[in-house]
Every structure is written in C-alpha cells, then in structure tokens.
Design a protein around this motif. Structure first.
Motif, PDB file in Angstrom:
ATOM      1  N   TYR A 139       0.837  -1.205   0.000  1.00 48.14           N
ATOM      2  CA  TYR A 139       0.000   0.000   0.000  1.00 48.14           C
ATOM      3  C   TYR A 139       0.872   1.255   0.000  1.00 48.14           C
ATOM      4  O   TYR A 139       1.871   1.340   0.718  1.00 48.14           O
ATOM      5  N   THR A 140       0.467   2.230  -0.798  1.00 45.90           N
ATOM      6  CA  THR A 140       1.193   3.506  -0.839  1.00 45.90           C
ATOM      7  C   THR A 140       0.766   4.364   0.352  1.00 45.90           C
ATOM      8  O   THR A 140      -0.274   4.100   0.997  1.00 45.90           O
ATOM      9  N   ILE A 141       1.528   5.365   0.609  1.00 44.16           N
ATOM     10  CA  ILE A 141       1.190   6.298   1.698  1.00 44.16           C
ATOM     11  C   ILE A 141      -0.164   6.948   1.417  1.00 44.16           C
ATOM     12  O   ILE A 141      -0.991   7.095   2.320  1.00 44.16           O
ATOM     13  N   PHE A 167       0.867  11.108   9.147  1.00 40.55           N
ATOM     14  CA  PHE A 167       1.401   9.765   8.873  1.00 40.55           C
ATOM     15  C   PHE A 167       2.914   9.730   9.075  1.00 40.55           C
ATOM     16  O   PHE A 167       3.442   8.792   9.686  1.00 40.55           O
ATOM     17  N   ASP A 168       3.609  10.744   8.545  1.00 39.29           N
ATOM     18  CA  ASP A 168       5.076  10.760   8.665  1.00 39.29           C
ATOM     19  C   ASP A 168       5.503  10.762  10.136  1.00 39.29           C
ATOM     20  O   ASP A 168       6.423  10.034  10.527  1.00 39.29           O
ATOM     21  N   LYS A 169       4.835  11.553  10.965  1.00 43.83           N
ATOM     22  CA  LYS A 169       5.161  11.590  12.399  1.00 43.83           C
ATOM     23  C   LYS A 169       4.866  10.238  13.058  1.00 43.83           C
ATOM     24  O   LYS A 169       5.659   9.735  13.851  1.00 43.83           O
ATOM     25  N   PHE A 170       3.713   9.659  12.713  1.00 42.01           N
ATOM     26  CA  PHE A 170       3.322   8.378  13.293  1.00 42.01           C
ATOM     27  C   PHE A 170       4.316   7.276  12.885  1.00 42.01           C
ATOM     28  O   PHE A 170       4.737   6.454  13.710  1.00 42.01           O
ATOM     29  N   ALA A 171       4.695   7.264  11.610  1.00 45.95           N
ATOM     30  CA  ALA A 171       5.617   6.244  11.106  1.00 45.95           C
ATOM     31  C   ALA A 171       6.965   6.362  11.803  1.00 45.95           C
ATOM     32  O   ALA A 171       7.579   5.355  12.178  1.00 45.95           O
ATOM     33  N   GLU A 172       7.432   7.573  12.006  1.00 49.53           N
ATOM     34  CA  GLU A 172       8.717   7.766  12.674  1.00 49.53           C
ATOM     35  C   GLU A 172       8.632   7.344  14.146  1.00 49.53           C
ATOM     36  O   GLU A 172       9.509   6.647  14.661  1.00 49.53           O
ATOM     37  N   PRO A 196       9.119   1.379   5.193  1.00 48.66           N
ATOM     38  CA  PRO A 196       8.502   0.861   3.965  1.00 48.66           C
ATOM     39  C   PRO A 196       9.102  -0.498   3.582  1.00 48.66           C
ATOM     40  O   PRO A 196      10.271  -0.753   3.801  1.00 48.66           O
ATOM     41  N   VAL A 197       8.266  -1.343   3.008  1.00 47.29           N
ATOM     42  CA  VAL A 197       8.697  -2.663   2.561  1.00 47.29           C
ATOM     43  C   VAL A 197       9.432  -2.519   1.228  1.00 47.29           C
ATOM     44  O   VAL A 197      10.379  -3.262   0.943  1.00 47.29           O
ATOM     45  N   LYS A 199       7.044   5.064  -1.804  1.00 47.77           N
ATOM     46  CA  LYS A 199       7.189   4.081  -0.721  1.00 47.77           C
ATOM     47  C   LYS A 199       5.938   3.208  -0.630  1.00 47.77           C
ATOM     48  O   LYS A 199       4.815   3.702  -0.793  1.00 47.77           O
ATOM     49  N   PHE A 200       6.169   1.943  -0.294  1.00 50.45           N
ATOM     50  CA  PHE A 200       5.084   0.984  -0.134  1.00 50.45           C
ATOM     51  C   PHE A 200       5.200   0.328   1.228  1.00 50.45           C
ATOM     52  O   PHE A 200       6.290  -0.004   1.683  1.00 50.45           O
ATOM     53  N   TYR A 201       4.009   0.123   1.877  1.00 53.88           N
ATOM     54  CA  TYR A 201       3.977  -0.478   3.207  1.00 53.88           C
ATOM     55  C   TYR A 201       3.147  -1.760   3.146  1.00 53.88           C
ATOM     56  O   TYR A 201       2.285  -1.927   2.271  1.00 53.88           O
ATOM     57  N   SER A 202       3.371  -2.608   4.141  1.00 57.61           N
ATOM     58  CA  SER A 202       2.670  -3.900   4.205  1.00 57.61           C
ATOM     59  C   SER A 202       1.240  -3.710   4.701  1.00 57.61           C
ATOM     60  O   SER A 202       0.886  -2.664   5.252  1.00 57.61           O
TER      61      SER A 202
END
Length: 185
Positions: free
Chosen positions: A7-9, A23-28, A34-35, A43-46
């Motif tokens: 999945y993309t951002i 999202f960027d703050k949460f991801a950090e 990203p996978v 970027k792609f995530y699972s």
C-alpha cells in the motif's frame, strides 16, 4: 507463494483519514519502515502496517487525538468568529462616531462661512460709510471738485501742500472753521 499486496502512503492516509504529515510523524514514532521503495522514491507499506495505522486513527488513541485536534480547531474557529464580530461592532461604533463628528464639523464650518459673509458685508458697509464721510468732508472743506477715490484720501496731500504755503495760524483757522461747519452746519 503469492505476493502480499503493498500500500502507498496515499492509500493508507486516505483509509485512516489523516494528513501526510500526521502519517510521517506516526511512522517515525512507531518505527514503521517501507517494505519497498521505487527508484523515484515512492514508498510501499505492508498490510500489517496499513492496518496498524488505520486502527490507531479509526478506533484507537489516534482517533481521540484527531477528535481533540478537530474540536480544538472548531473552538479556535468559533473564537475567531466571535472576535471578528466584536471587531465589526467596534468598527461600526467608530464609524457612527466619525459620521457624528463630521456632521458637527460641517455645521461649524457653515456657521464660520456665515460669519465670514457677515464680516464681508460689514466691511463693505464700513467702506461705503467711509467714502460717504470723505465726500462730506470734501464738500465742507470746499474740495468738492476733486474726485474721491474708494479708500484713498487726498486730504494728507492737501494738508502737506497747505502747510508749506500757509503759516501755522492760518492752518488752525481753517481747521476751526471746518469743525464749526460740521456742528453748525
């Protein structure tokens, strides 16, 4: 083995109902990586990461934070609207005061114009009276054949010439007869 869907951002933030910066703050903070990253930086995530983010912002603490932020934003909006209403009211009052002051000043200006007009009329009358008196003096002193010019008297020229020609006693006699003519007429 089937390949897991990535999945993309953009897809994740759409499903979670959040902004990219959130999202960027949460991801950090949660160490999401990203996978897959394409050459252009996409970027792609699972699925697991996507579900974690969505769950956090749809039913978890993120939902509370989002609601708090949204409510705070709404409260700020209401405060700003109220402040603007007060400012509009103050500006209306200031405008009314300026209109009132302008009316007063206009009335005062009209009164001054009337006073100036009256002063001009009085000055004209005074000038006419002076001219009339000057003519009467010329008639009484025997200088009636000399023209009288507005605001100018030739009396000082005549008296200078007479004083050079006449002795002081003769001058006094002329002045005395002039006064007698005015009062005894």
């Amino acid at each position: 083995m089937t390949e897991e869907k990535l999945y993309t951002i953009s897809e994740i933030i759409k499903d979670a109902g959040i902004a990219r910066s959130t999202f960027d703050k949460f991801a950090e903070t949660n160490n999401l990586r990203p996978v897959k990253i394409e050459k252009r930086g996409k970027k792609f995530y699972s699925l697991k990461d996507k579900e974690f983010v969505v769950k956090h912002y749809i039913s978890g603490k993120g939902k509370e934070e989002k609601e708090k932020f949204t409510n705070h934003k709404a409260e700020k909006h209401d405060e700003i609207v109220e402040l603007l209403r007060e400012q509009v009211q103050q500006l209306k009052q200031a405008n009314e005061q300026l209109v009132h002051d302008n009316d007063i000043l206009t009335d005062q200006l009209k009164a001054k114009d009337e006073q100036i007009s009256a002063a001009h009329q009085l000055a004209d009358q005074a000038q006419k009276l002076h001219l009339g008196l000057e003519r009467q003096v010329k008639v009484l002193t025997g200088d009636a054949d000399k023209p009288v010019v507005d605001g100018e008297t030739s009396e000082s020229e005549n008296s200078d010439q007479k004083s050079a020609e006449e002795p002081a006693d003769a001058k006094k006699a002329t002045h005395q007869s002039w006064w007698r003519n005015i009062f005894h007429g």
